[in-house]
Design a protein around this motif. Structure first.
Motif, PDB file in Angstrom:
ATOM      1  N   ASN A 188       0.828  -1.216   0.000  1.00 62.26           N
ATOM      2  CA  ASN A 188       0.000   0.000   0.000  1.00 62.26           C
ATOM      3  C   ASN A 188       0.858   1.261   0.000  1.00 62.26           C
ATOM      4  N   ILE A 189       1.890   1.261   0.825  1.00 62.95           N
ATOM      5  CA  ILE A 189       2.778   2.426   0.881  1.00 62.95           C
ATOM      6  C   ILE A 189       3.379   2.680  -0.494  1.00 62.95           C
ATOM      7  N   ALA A 190       3.854   1.629  -1.134  1.00 62.68           N
ATOM      8  CA  ALA A 190       4.455   1.782  -2.463  1.00 62.68           C
ATOM      9  C   ALA A 190       3.433   2.289  -3.477  1.00 62.68           C
ATOM     10  N   GLY A 191       2.230   1.735  -3.439  1.00 67.20           N
ATOM     11  CA  GLY A 191       1.197   2.152  -4.384  1.00 67.20           C
ATOM     12  C   GLY A 191       0.772   3.596  -4.190  1.00 67.20           C
ATOM     13  N   MET A 192       0.543   3.983  -2.937  1.00 64.44           N
ATOM     14  CA  MET A 192       0.133   5.363  -2.656  1.00 64.44           C
ATOM     15  C   MET A 192       1.255   6.350  -2.974  1.00 64.44           C
ATOM     16  N   SER A 193       2.479   5.956  -2.673  1.00 63.14           N
ATOM     17  CA  SER A 193       3.620   6.836  -2.980  1.00 63.14           C
ATOM     18  C   SER A 193       3.752   7.035  -4.483  1.00 63.14           C
ATOM     19  N   LYS A 194       3.535   5.970  -5.246  1.00 66.21           N
ATOM     20  CA  LYS A 194       3.633   6.061  -6.708  1.00 66.21           C
ATOM     21  C   LYS A 194       2.591   7.028  -7.262  1.00 66.21           C
ATOM     22  N   ILE A 195       1.394   6.989  -6.703  1.00 61.77           N
ATOM     23  CA  ILE A 195       0.352   7.920  -7.132  1.00 61.77           C
ATOM     24  C   ILE A 195       0.788   9.362  -6.873  1.00 61.77           C
ATOM     25  N   LEU A 196       1.588   9.551  -5.813  1.00 61.54           N
ATOM     26  CA  LEU A 196       2.097  10.883  -5.461  1.00 61.54           C
ATOM     27  C   LEU A 196       3.445  11.166  -6.116  1.00 61.54           C
ATOM     28  N   ASP A 197       3.811  10.384  -7.147  1.00 58.27           N
ATOM     29  CA  ASP A 197       5.023  10.574  -7.944  1.00 58.27           C
ATOM     30  C   ASP A 197       6.310  10.279  -7.180  1.00 58.27           C
ATOM     31  N   ALA A 198       6.264   9.295  -6.299  1.00 58.13           N
ATOM     32  CA  ALA A 198       7.473   8.878  -5.587  1.00 58.13           C
ATOM     33  C   ALA A 198       7.643   7.367  -5.743  1.00 58.13           C
ATOM     34  N   ASP A 199       8.835   6.957  -6.130  1.00 60.57           N
ATOM     35  CA  ASP A 199       9.146   5.529  -6.227  1.00 60.57           C
ATOM     36  C   ASP A 199       9.509   5.004  -4.845  1.00 60.57           C
TER      37      ASP A 199
END
Length: 127
Positions: free
Chosen positions: A65-76
Motif C-alpha cells: 500500500n505504501i508503495a502504491g500510494m507513494s507512486k500515485i504521489l510521484d514517488a518511487d
C-alpha cells in the motif's frame, strides 16, 4: 503512542523499521509516510526492513500500500535489507509486492532511487 521516524534525505524519505510492527503502528506508519510524501514532494521512499525478521499478510499489504500510494504521489519506493526468510514468507503468502523495487542495502537502494530520478528528469520535456 509509538512512531517510526521518517527522515528526509535530499529528494527522498527514509524509514528504518527497527521494531516488529504491530497493526496500529503499521497503519500509523502508512498514513504518516504517505502524508510526508505529499507534504515534502519527495521523489522517492526508501524503507529499510533489515531488522524485520518476520512478516504476516497484513504487514506485506501495508508495504504494498505504501508503495502504491507513494507512486500515485510521484514517488518511487525501494525496500532494502529484506532477509531471505521474509522474502520467502511474502511469496508463500501470495504477496510478492509487484511494482515494489528492492535492493540489498541502503546504499544500493539510494543509488537505485537516484537513477530513477535522473531517468525521469531526462524524460521530462523542457518548457
Amino acid at each position: 503512542m509509538d512512531k517510526i521516524p521518517i527522515l528526509k534525505i535530499g529528494h527522498f524519505l527514509m524509514v528504518a523499521i527497527q521494531v516488529d510492527l504491530y497493526d496500529r503502528l503499521a497503519l500509523n506508519l502508512e498514513a504518516d509516510l504517505v502524508q510526508a510524501v505529499s507534504k515534502t514532494g519527495a521523489r522517492g521512499v526508501l524503507i529499510d526492513i533489515s531488522a524485520v525478521s518476520i512478516v504476516d499478510s497484513f504487514m506485506g499489504r501495508i508495504l504494498g500500500n505504501i508503495a502504491g500510494m507513494s507512486k500515485i504521489l510521484d514517488a518511487d519506493t525501494v525496500i532494502v535489507g529484506m532477509q531471505p526468510a521474509v522474502a520467502i514468507t511474502l511469496v508463500e503468502l501470495g504477496l510478492p509486492l509487484k511494482g515494489v523495487q528492492t535492493a540489498l542495502n541502503v546504499e544500493k537502494g539510494m543509488e537505485l532511487l537516484q537513477q530513477k530520478i535522473k531517468i525521469t528528469e531526462e524524460e521530462e520535456p523542457e518548457e
